[in-house]
Enzyme design. Structure first.
Site, PDB file in Angstrom:
ATOM      1  N   ASP A  81     -11.583   7.606   5.652  1.00 52.03           N
ATOM      2  CA  ASP A  81     -10.378   8.426   5.760  1.00 52.03           C
ATOM      3  C   ASP A  81     -10.744   9.895   5.616  1.00 52.03           C
ATOM      4  OD1 ASP A  81      -7.899   9.625   5.638  1.00 52.03           O
ATOM      5  OD2 ASP A  81      -7.139   8.382   4.013  1.00 52.03           O
ATOM      6  N   TYR A 104       0.840  -1.205   0.000  1.00 53.97           N
ATOM      7  CA  TYR A 104       0.000   0.000   0.000  1.00 53.97           C
ATOM      8  C   TYR A 104       0.876   1.256   0.000  1.00 53.97           C
ATOM      9  CZ  TYR A 104      -3.350   3.363   2.047  1.00 53.97           C
ATOM     10  OH  TYR A 104      -4.143   4.456   2.309  1.00 53.97           O
ATOM     11  N   ASP A 156      -3.267   4.052  10.176  1.00 54.33           N
ATOM     12  CA  ASP A 156      -4.247   3.293   9.401  1.00 54.33           C
ATOM     13  C   ASP A 156      -4.414   1.918  10.033  1.00 54.33           C
ATOM     14  OD1 ASP A 156      -4.652   5.280   7.518  1.00 54.33           O
ATOM     15  OD2 ASP A 156      -3.829   4.133   5.837  1.00 54.33           O
TER      16      ASP A 156
END
Length: 129
Positions: A38, A14, A100
């Protein structure tokens, strides 16, 4: 449940895909029915098309991601990473300090991503010249 190594490798991919500005490769890391929140508290993006559109917009900003600590796995189907988003804003060069948290399906694809950051996590490094 995917192994710790699979989850950590997907999260590193990612970061790498984002830094290459490759939104299609980022979207490929997600399951078809995945969600992205997000930042946490914003409207949920659901499904591959909305997730892909979000990353197309995100990489177009020119932002780069840099890990702030090693990626962390879990005893379950989730992993987390702390990183800085480095970007140029109208007010100058800045970073956003983010954590995250991703959940995974059996195939090692992200089923959800939640990005934890708030206004106080945006740090102005250098005003515009």
């Amino acid at each position: 449940m995917p192994s710790e190594q699979v989850m950590k490798a997907a999260m590193q991919a990612y970061i790498d895909c984002f830094n290459r500005a490759d939104p299609d490769a980022i979207a490929a890391l997600y399951a078809d029915d995945a969600t992205v929140e997000d930042p946490v508290g914003s409207p949920l993006k659901s499904g591959k098309a909305e997730v892909a559109a979000f990353y197309k917009m995100a990489v177009a900003t020119g932002a780069k991601l840099k890990l702030a600590a090693p990626i962390r796995a879990s005893h379950g189907n989730s992993a987390a990473m702390a990183f800085d988003v480095q970007l140029n804003m109208p007010t100058g060069e800045a970073i956003i300090q983010v954590i995250d948290v991703m959940t995974f399906n059996e195939e090692g694809k992200f089923t959800s991503m939640r990005a934890f950051w708030g206004k106080s996590d945006m740090v102005l490094l250098k005003p515009p010249a």
